[in-house]
Design an enzyme around this catalytic site. Structure first.
Site, mmCIF file in Angstrom:
data_model
loop_
_atom_site.group_PDB
_atom_site.id
_atom_site.type_symbol
_atom_site.label_atom_id
_atom_site.label_comp_id
_atom_site.label_asym_id
_atom_site.label_seq_id
_atom_site.Cartn_x
_atom_site.Cartn_y
_atom_site.Cartn_z
ATOM 1 N N ILE A 13 31.103 45.238 1.950
ATOM 2 C CA ILE A 13 30.700 46.813 3.206
ATOM 3 C C ILE A 13 30.653 46.486 4.547
ATOM 4 C CG2 ILE A 13 28.936 49.549 3.750
ATOM 5 C CD1 ILE A 13 28.903 48.563 0.538
ATOM 6 N N ASP A 41 18.399 34.633 8.208
ATOM 7 C CA ASP A 41 17.989 34.542 6.641
ATOM 8 C C ASP A 41 17.203 35.909 6.954
ATOM 9 O OD1 ASP A 41 16.724 34.270 4.667
ATOM 10 O OD2 ASP A 41 16.914 32.136 3.607
ATOM 11 N N GLY A 71 21.900 42.881 1.592
ATOM 12 C CA GLY A 71 21.788 43.403 0.698
ATOM 13 C C GLY A 71 22.666 42.193 -0.510
ATOM 14 N N TYR A 153 16.688 45.561 -8.057
ATOM 15 C CA TYR A 153 17.794 46.057 -6.856
ATOM 16 C C TYR A 153 17.131 47.780 -6.137
ATOM 17 C CZ TYR A 153 21.959 47.485 -5.248
ATOM 18 O OH TYR A 153 22.816 48.549 -4.172
HETATM 19 P P1 NAD Z 1 28.413 41.998 0.192
HETATM 20 O O1 NAD Z 1 27.739 40.945 -0.666
HETATM 21 O O2 NAD Z 1 29.566 41.815 0.174
HETATM 22 O O3 NAD Z 1 27.229 41.414 1.007
HETATM 23 C C1 NAD Z 1 26.486 41.298 1.406
HETATM 24 C C2 NAD Z 1 25.711 40.782 2.783
HETATM 25 O O4 NAD Z 1 24.571 40.724 2.863
HETATM 26 C C3 NAD Z 1 26.400 39.399 2.745
HETATM 27 O O5 NAD Z 1 27.431 39.551 4.126
HETATM 28 C C4 NAD Z 1 25.195 38.393 2.372
HETATM 29 O O6 NAD Z 1 25.448 37.012 3.378
HETATM 30 C C5 NAD Z 1 24.291 39.426 3.103
HETATM 31 N N1 NAD Z 1 22.877 38.958 3.255
HETATM 32 C C6 NAD Z 1 22.579 38.761 2.080
HETATM 33 N N2 NAD Z 1 21.343 38.049 1.394
HETATM 34 C C7 NAD Z 1 20.892 37.869 2.963
HETATM 35 C C8 NAD Z 1 19.672 37.367 3.448
HETATM 36 N N3 NAD Z 1 18.844 36.593 2.817
HETATM 37 N N4 NAD Z 1 19.876 36.886 5.240
HETATM 38 C C9 NAD Z 1 20.930 37.609 5.818
HETATM 39 N N5 NAD Z 1 22.096 37.886 4.650
HETATM 40 C C10 NAD Z 1 22.162 38.159 3.797
HETATM 41 O O7 NAD Z 1 27.785 43.148 -0.659
HETATM 42 P P2 NAD Z 1 28.221 44.561 -0.348
HETATM 43 O O8 NAD Z 1 28.288 45.369 -1.715
HETATM 44 O O9 NAD Z 1 28.866 44.820 0.810
HETATM 45 O O10 NAD Z 1 26.738 45.207 -0.260
HETATM 46 C C11 NAD Z 1 26.053 45.611 1.315
HETATM 47 C C12 NAD Z 1 24.732 46.612 0.867
HETATM 48 O O11 NAD Z 1 25.389 48.012 0.067
HETATM 49 C C13 NAD Z 1 24.174 46.132 0.355
HETATM 50 O O12 NAD Z 1 22.886 46.437 0.688
HETATM 51 C C14 NAD Z 1 23.930 46.525 -0.907
HETATM 52 O O13 NAD Z 1 22.830 46.905 -1.969
HETATM 53 C C15 NAD Z 1 25.167 47.757 -0.912
HETATM 54 N N6 NAD Z 1 25.471 48.741 -1.996
HETATM 55 C C16 NAD Z 1 26.309 48.429 -2.380
HETATM 56 C C17 NAD Z 1 26.799 48.311 -2.973
HETATM 57 C C18 NAD Z 1 28.669 47.918 -4.375
HETATM 58 O O14 NAD Z 1 29.122 48.464 -5.049
HETATM 59 N N7 NAD Z 1 29.259 46.994 -3.531
HETATM 60 C C19 NAD Z 1 26.110 49.580 -4.171
HETATM 61 C C20 NAD Z 1 25.824 50.302 -3.300
HETATM 62 C C21 NAD Z 1 25.022 49.804 -2.189
#
Ligand code: NAD
Length: 255
Positions: A13, A41, A71, A153
């Site tokens: 996202i 981090d 996240g 979560y």
């Molecule tokens: P993703 O895993 O593709 O991206 C998450 C990003 O966060 C990654 O680039 C990762 O490196 C970064 N990250 C993780 N731990 C970290 C840390 N300790 N320090 C710095 N960066 C860190 O996941 P996504 O699905 O794109 O999620 C993005 C956001 O959307 C998150 O907050 C997630 O909770 C939220 N979300 C996702 C969904 C879904 O279905 N994918 C649904 C609801 C909410």
């Protein structure tokens, strides 16, 4: 040119939001574990402080927009890392960058929450209370000792939504708009991680989205771009569900 800082810019996202904002002409300062302008981090206070310092240096202390998106999935372990990244990694950047946003042009921030934030009855959960008290030590202990599973979560996202709403007066007085976006399931590495975990796979596989398809990062990015823009000038302290009708079907009589 607008300067926008965002966390989680390297994947899923966040990468979609970055692409949208760059095509809208923003200069994006990305923060992520790797492949970003600032590699930090966000799971601990030192990484978060360094990320804030480096953003401030990169924008000369004047920021127009902020998106917190980094996240971890509910299946990640230790559970305390989930609460630390998802809650403290968002809230501390919001708070730490508010003074820089106050100096920005029509400033606004958006945090990526989740449509799972209200699925479980978490209003009185001790983990949520510890998060909202900003007690990372206690929150980590509760998350790990009780191995709270998906509650790490959902609880971190529930608390984040409340943290956004609790900031509405302070941020409003500063003339910086703050909103939350609550996506439903989007196929990203985070969701793939939950799909490969036996505890969460079944729940995800059984999701049947009323509008007939799962979401894409671009669906979320367009809403984020709107909320950050001047046409959203009276939208402040709101949480937007964007999930193809998933939450409405699960909780039809609550909003
Ligand atoms: P993703 O895993 O593709 O991206 C998450 C990003 O966060 C990654 O680039 C990762 O490196 C970064 N990250 C993780 N731990 C970290 C840390 N300790 N320090 C710095 N960066 C860190 O996941 P996504 O699905 O794109 O999620 C993005 C956001 O959307 C998150 O907050 C997630 O909770 C939220 N979300 C996702 C969904 C879904 O279905 N994918 C649904 C609801 C909410």
């Amino acid at each position: 040119m607008l300067t926008t800082a965002m966390t989680g810019s390297g994947s899923g996202i966040g990468a979609g939001i970055r692409q949208q904002l760059e095509s809208d002409g923003h200069r994006v300062i990305g923060v992520d574990l790797k492949n970003a302008e600032i590699e930090a981090d966000l799971s601990g206070p030192e990484g978060r402080e360094r990320a804030i310092e480096e953003i401030l240096a990169a924008c000369d202390g004047r920021l127009d927009r902020l998106v917190t998106c980094a996240g971890l999935p509910g299946s990640a372990k230790p559970r305390s890392r989930v609460t630390s990244v998802n809650y403290f990694g968002a809230v501390e950047l919001l708070d730490g960058l508010l003074p820089a946003l106050e100096r920005g042009e029509q400033p606004a921030a958006v945090s990526i929450v989740s449509n799972s934030a209200q699925i479980a009855p978490l209003d009185e959960h001790p983990l949520v209370a510890a998060l909202l008290d900003h007690d990372e030590t206690l929150a980590s202990r509760i998350a790990d000792e009780h191995d709270v599973g998906p509650i790490a979560y959902m609880g971190s996202k529930h608390a984040l939504g409340r943290a956004i709403r609790r900031r509405v007066r302070k941020w409003g007085d500063a003339r910086v708009r703050l909103n939350g976006v609550c996506p439903g399931p989007i196929r990203t590495p985070l969701l793939e991680a939950d799909m490969s975990d036996p505890m969460t796979r079944h729940a995800i596989e059984s999701i049947d989205i009323p509008i007939g398809r799962w979401g894409e990062p671009a669906d979320i990015a367009k809403l984020v771009a709107f909320l950050l823009g001047p046409d959203a000038g009276w939208i402040h302290g709101s949480l937007f569900y964007i999930d193809g009708g998933n939450d409405a079907e699960i909780r039809p009589d609550r909003f």
